[in-house]
Motif scaffolding. Structure first.
Motif, short mmCIF file in Angstrom:
data_model
loop_
_atom_site.label_atom_id
_atom_site.label_comp_id
_atom_site.label_asym_id
_atom_site.label_seq_id
_atom_site.Cartn_x
_atom_site.Cartn_y
_atom_site.Cartn_z
N MET A 40 35.65 -43.17 40.31
CA MET A 40 35.85 -44.01 39.13
C MET A 40 35.81 -45.47 39.53
O MET A 40 36.46 -45.89 40.49
N GLN A 50 36.31 -46.66 31.96
CA GLN A 50 36.21 -46.07 33.28
C GLN A 50 34.91 -45.30 33.35
O GLN A 50 34.56 -44.55 32.47
N TRP A 51 34.23 -45.46 34.46
CA TRP A 51 32.91 -44.83 34.59
C TRP A 51 32.89 -43.95 35.83
O TRP A 51 33.52 -44.24 36.84
N ILE A 52 32.15 -42.87 35.76
CA ILE A 52 32.14 -41.87 36.83
C ILE A 52 30.73 -41.72 37.37
O ILE A 52 29.79 -41.57 36.62
N LEU A 65 31.08 -41.04 30.75
CA LEU A 65 32.26 -40.88 29.90
C LEU A 65 31.80 -41.30 28.51
O LEU A 65 31.16 -42.32 28.35
N ILE A 92 36.90 -34.94 42.01
CA ILE A 92 37.41 -35.93 41.08
C ILE A 92 38.88 -35.65 40.79
O ILE A 92 39.28 -34.49 40.71
N GLN A 95 43.55 -36.21 36.81
CA GLN A 95 43.74 -37.11 35.68
C GLN A 95 42.39 -37.54 35.10
O GLN A 95 42.23 -37.65 33.88
N SER A 96 41.41 -37.79 35.96
CA SER A 96 40.09 -38.18 35.48
C SER A 96 39.41 -37.05 34.74
O SER A 96 38.72 -37.28 33.75
N GLU A 99 40.99 -37.00 31.40
CA GLU A 99 40.55 -38.14 30.58
C GLU A 99 39.18 -37.88 29.99
O GLU A 99 38.92 -38.19 28.82
N ARG A 100 38.29 -37.32 30.79
CA ARG A 100 36.96 -37.00 30.27
C ARG A 100 37.06 -35.93 29.19
O ARG A 100 36.43 -36.03 28.14
N LYS A 269 47.00 -32.37 28.80
CA LYS A 269 46.88 -33.57 29.62
C LYS A 269 48.26 -34.18 29.89
O LYS A 269 48.56 -34.59 31.02
N THR A 273 49.41 -34.70 33.69
CA THR A 273 49.14 -36.07 34.12
C THR A 273 49.95 -37.02 33.26
O THR A 273 50.42 -36.65 32.18
#
Length: 275
Positions: A40, A50-52, A65, A92, A95-96, A99-100, A269, A273
């Motif tokens: 991220m 946030q970008w993956i 995302l 990954i 939490q990520s 989020e996605r 979630k 998290t």
């Protein structure tokens, strides 16, 4: 490259006919959530988003995302340090993943609500659709929490199974809806575009939720059944009233079930998290 999250069900003795869980003919076989490494970028460099990115065989495959339906990417130099220069797989963070999943689930519900409203606006005037679709969803016999409070008191294993079962149960109807809209003269381009995006992102979400489930409950793997949709003949009928009623029912039920999915994933979630 568009990321695809690619399964489970929920049993109930009152269910209509079931199909065993497993990749359906319309689901992707390959997993794009099993990536290595995925990182991220700092949110501050992209206005809070946030970008993956996924590094595969030395090249950067850009994953998304969902933010306003745009696919943006981040370069190697901004990768987070926890995966930089590490050999082998770099998973990954949980939490990520959540989020996605919450972003995709929320976006799917928004699209379904817009699609239903658009269909009702274009074809619902003077039609008594509502009375024809009450309690007629193909997932109506699934035992789901009655409200958000009840869902909050439901075990997370059960919520995972519900989410995955609901996603499985919508694979076939979404595929048939997109196919019919593609070949039906006069079909709304906006409705078709939303239906296609939901179909694609539902596969993404299914794969992601299964990945999350394996991460938090590594020993749980059940081949459970899920409700089967049986409205294809109505959806493809020559009779316009029958066909429109079938689409109305589908879009009505879809937004209802995607709302549940979004709620359940958000609850999960917050259990695993920080919220």
């Amino acid at each position: 490259m568009v990321a695809r999250f690619s399964s489970l069900g929920i049993p109930h003795h009152r269910f209509p006919p079931f199909s065993p869980v497993g990749p359906s003919p319309h689901q992707q076989q390959s997993s794009s959530w099993d990536f290595s490494p995925i990182l991220m970028a700092p949110a501050s460099s992209h206005r809070g988003h946030q970008w993956i990115c996924d590094l595969v065989r030395g090249s950067c495959l850009l994953l998304l995302l969902v933010v306003s339906n745009l696919l943006l990417c981040q370069g190697v130099e901004d990768y987070a340090p926890y995966c930089k220069n590490q050999p082998g797989n770099c998973r990954i963070p949980l939490q990520s993943l959540f989020e996605r999943a919450t972003l995709v689930a929320s976006n799917n519900y928004r699209l379904a609500r817009e699609m239903f409203n658009e269909f009702n606006k274009q074809y619902g005037e003077g039609k008594n659709f509502t009375s024809k679709v009450i309690n007629s969803c193909h997932t109506k016999f699934m035992t789901t929490p009655t409200d958000k409070e009840a869902a909050a008191n439901t075990e997370d294993e059960a919520l995972f199974r519900l989410v995955i079962s609901l996603l499985h149960s919508w694979d076939e109807p979404l595929h048939q809806a997109v196919t019919e809209l593609l070949h039906r003269n006069g079909a709304s381009p906006d409705i078709l575009a939303r239906a296609k995006e939901i179909e694609d992102k539902a596969k993404v979400l299914l794969e992601g939720v299964e990945m999350i489930q394996k991460r938090v409950h590594p020993g749980e793997k059940k081949n459970e059944p899920y409700p089967v949709w049986s409205e294809k003949s109505s959806l493809t009928a020559d009779d316009e009233d029958v066909r429109q009623t079938a689409f109305y029912r589908m879009f009505h039920c879809l937004q209802r079930d995607l709302s549940k999915i979004s709620t359940y994933i958000n609850l999960l979630k917050c259990r695993f998290t920080p919220c």
